[in-house]
Design an enzyme around this catalytic site. Structure first.
Site, PDB file in Angstrom:
ATOM      1  CG  ASP A  56     -30.140  43.015  83.870  1.00  0.00           C
ATOM      2  OD1 ASP A  56     -30.992  42.420  83.181  1.00  0.00           O
ATOM      3  OD2 ASP A  56     -28.985  43.279  83.471  1.00  0.00           O
ATOM      4  CG  HIS A  57     -37.026  40.356  84.281  1.00  0.00           C
ATOM      5  ND1 HIS A  57     -36.837  39.210  85.018  1.00  0.00           N
ATOM      6  CD2 HIS A  57     -38.358  40.432  84.065  1.00  0.00           C
ATOM      7  CE1 HIS A  57     -38.010  38.619  85.226  1.00  0.00           C
ATOM      8  NE2 HIS A  57     -38.946  39.342  84.659  1.00  0.00           N
TER       9      HIS A  57
END
Ligand code: CAO
Length: 457
Positions: A429-430
């Site tokens: 999850d950036h």
């Protein structure tokens, strides 16, 4: 003066539709594009506009009549200039003449400061399965074309359709409060209010799973038109895991970091220990080592063992490490969890893996077996492949994909030597993990797998 017979145009897939409104009477003067009648099928309403200005000399239908393409609607006396050659070429039933519809709609009489009106649209007929395109004149207000069959067939007036298009809302996601479930302007407003309040509250449901704001649903296709088909119901697991995967995929900005680990020594060690493992009643596969190494990497990089608070204001970092393992079963994918993987030995992990795989395939996993995961591993190594992009198991923030190990020539500074390389695909999850951190994580993990002695450091 010329008399023109106005006929029902191409009405798409319907053979016959009801006349629900006759909007003009004999003797009325009409403008070009003014709506003459409203037709209704069981799925949609559409208005038939006047091709050109003129005077209604005869109305040939009444409310309640059933009409089909080509049915004569009325006779119009025109000045004979622009309608003459269009008489046979009936215009498309579409969503034009909305200005008039908006006047009829009491709700539309209230000034809409935030929904400016588009310039009078011109109508271009499209093919059956396409939307009718509206091309505005000079300086048009941008109006989205909602490219969905569901939207086209939604039970709503042209004015409401236009209103929805201005707001970019796909009507197929709405239920109507009007007669026969007709979608009213208020339904659209209510929908917007709800969506806005969910976004403002930081909820993760701003975008409905299908339809609604921003996500046009995939149009339904009748595949049987093209050949024989059969319908197979989805398993219960697939029906549950599908929306979960969809939610994760839509809510999590995914990036996948690819890397590889040299597992030549690990594999030699595993083979050497295999007999001992069997004596202890466990099957020692590379996955047990991966779970152990991942747990150690999660200790070193705690952010990978966290979840983002729903309002996005903080990370919840977990001080326990529970690794979920994706298991392929005949009924679909399940992800049982190996609890406290960092505190277990390789044999214990291998034993847990064996047990949960059997339970998963026998459909005997309980909810407790699948809860509390902090990170996931999806191993396709036993099957094949070189790399893939796993979907983060939200609200976790990272997942490790493992593909099949492969013997490769690696340059050791003097010569090529055969090394067994294991492909790793880490999706993350950036919002939580930066690219640099992800590269450090896989480098660290690769180091642990390359030299198991590091696991005890
Ligand atoms: N490279 C090469 N060989 C591998 C390997 C790898 N990365 N990983 C496993 N293998 C080998 C094993 O050593 C074993 O060989 P031997 O029998 O000769 O020892 C063989 O492949 C089969 O392993 P396995 O599948 O029985 O055991 P596992 O521990 O590797 O995996 C499990 C267990 C439950 C994870 C696996 O069976 C499974 O279901 N994998 C699919 C997961 C999945 O569907 N993920 C996709 C999720 S996204 O849709």
């Amino acid at each position: 003066m010329a008399t023109t017979t106005i006929k029902v145009p191409d009405i798409g897939d319907f053979d016959e539709v009801d006349v629900i409104e006759v909007l003009v009477a004999e003797g009325d003067t009409v403008e070009a594009e003014q709506s003459l009648i409203t037709l209704e099928s069981d799925k949609a309403t559409m208005e038939v506009p006047a091709e050109s200005a003129g005077k209604v000399s005869k109305v040939l239908i009444k409310v309640g009549d059933k009409v089909a393409e080509g049915t004569a609607i009325l006779e119009l006396e025109t000045d004979g200039t622009d309608a003459s050659d269009k008489t046979e070429d009936t215009p498309a039933a579409s969503e034009p003449a909305e200005e008039k519809e908006e006047k009829k709609d009491p709700a539309a009489d209230t000034p809409e400061t935030d929904t400016p009106k588009a310039a009078e649209p011109a109508v271009t007929k499209a093919t059956d399965h396409q939307l009718y395109q509206l091309e505005a004149d000079a300086e048009p207000v941008p109006v989205q074309s909602i490219d969905s069959e569901g939207h086209r067939l939604a039970h709503a007036s042209p004015a409401v359709r236009r209103y929805a298009r201005e707001l970019g809302i796909d009507l197929s996601g709405l239920s109507g409060s009007g007669r026969k479930g007709r979608i009213m302007r208020e339904d659209v407003q209510q929908f917007v209010k709800q969506a806005v309040s969910q976004t403002a509250g930081g909820g993760t449901t701003a975008a409905p799973a299908a339809g609604g704001m921003g996500i046009p649903p995939i149009p339904e296709v009748d595949f049987s038109k093209f050949g024989e088909v059969e319908e197979q119901p989805l398993s219960r697991i697939k029906q549950k895991s599908g929306p979960h995967l969809h939610r994760s995929w839509l809510n999590v900005p995914h990036v996948t970091q690819f890397d590889e680990a040299d597992i030549t020594e690990l594999e030699a060690f595993r083979k050497a220990e295999k007999a001992a493992a069997e004596k202890a009643g466990v099957k020692l596969t590379p996955l047990a080592f991966l779970v152990k190494a991942a747990a150690a990497a999660l200790r070193a990089f705690p952010n990978f063992n966290s979840s983002l608070k729903p309002d996005g204001s903080a990370l919840i970092v977990k001080h326990y490490i529970n690794v979920g393992v994706a298991v392929d079963t005949p009924n679909g994918l399940v992800v049982p969890v190996i609890k406290d993987a960092d505190r277990k030995g390789i044999f214990d992990i291998a034993r847990d893996l064996g047990e949960i795989s059997v339970k998963a395939r026998d459909g005997k996993l309980g909810p407790g077996d699948m809860q509390g995961g902090t990170f996931s591993i999806s191993s396709l190594g036993g099957i094949g492949g070189t790399a893939f992009t796993p979907i983060v198991n939200a609200p976790e923030v990272a997942i490790l994909g493992v593909s099949r190990s492969d013997m490769q020539p690696k340059w050791n500074g003097q010569e090529f030597e055969p090394r067994l390389m294991l492909p790793l695909s880490l999706s993350y999850d950036h919002r939580v993990i930066d690219g640099a951190a992800a590269a450090r994580f896989t480098t660290h993990l690769s180091g642990l797998l390359g030299d198991l002695r590091r696991l005890v450091l």
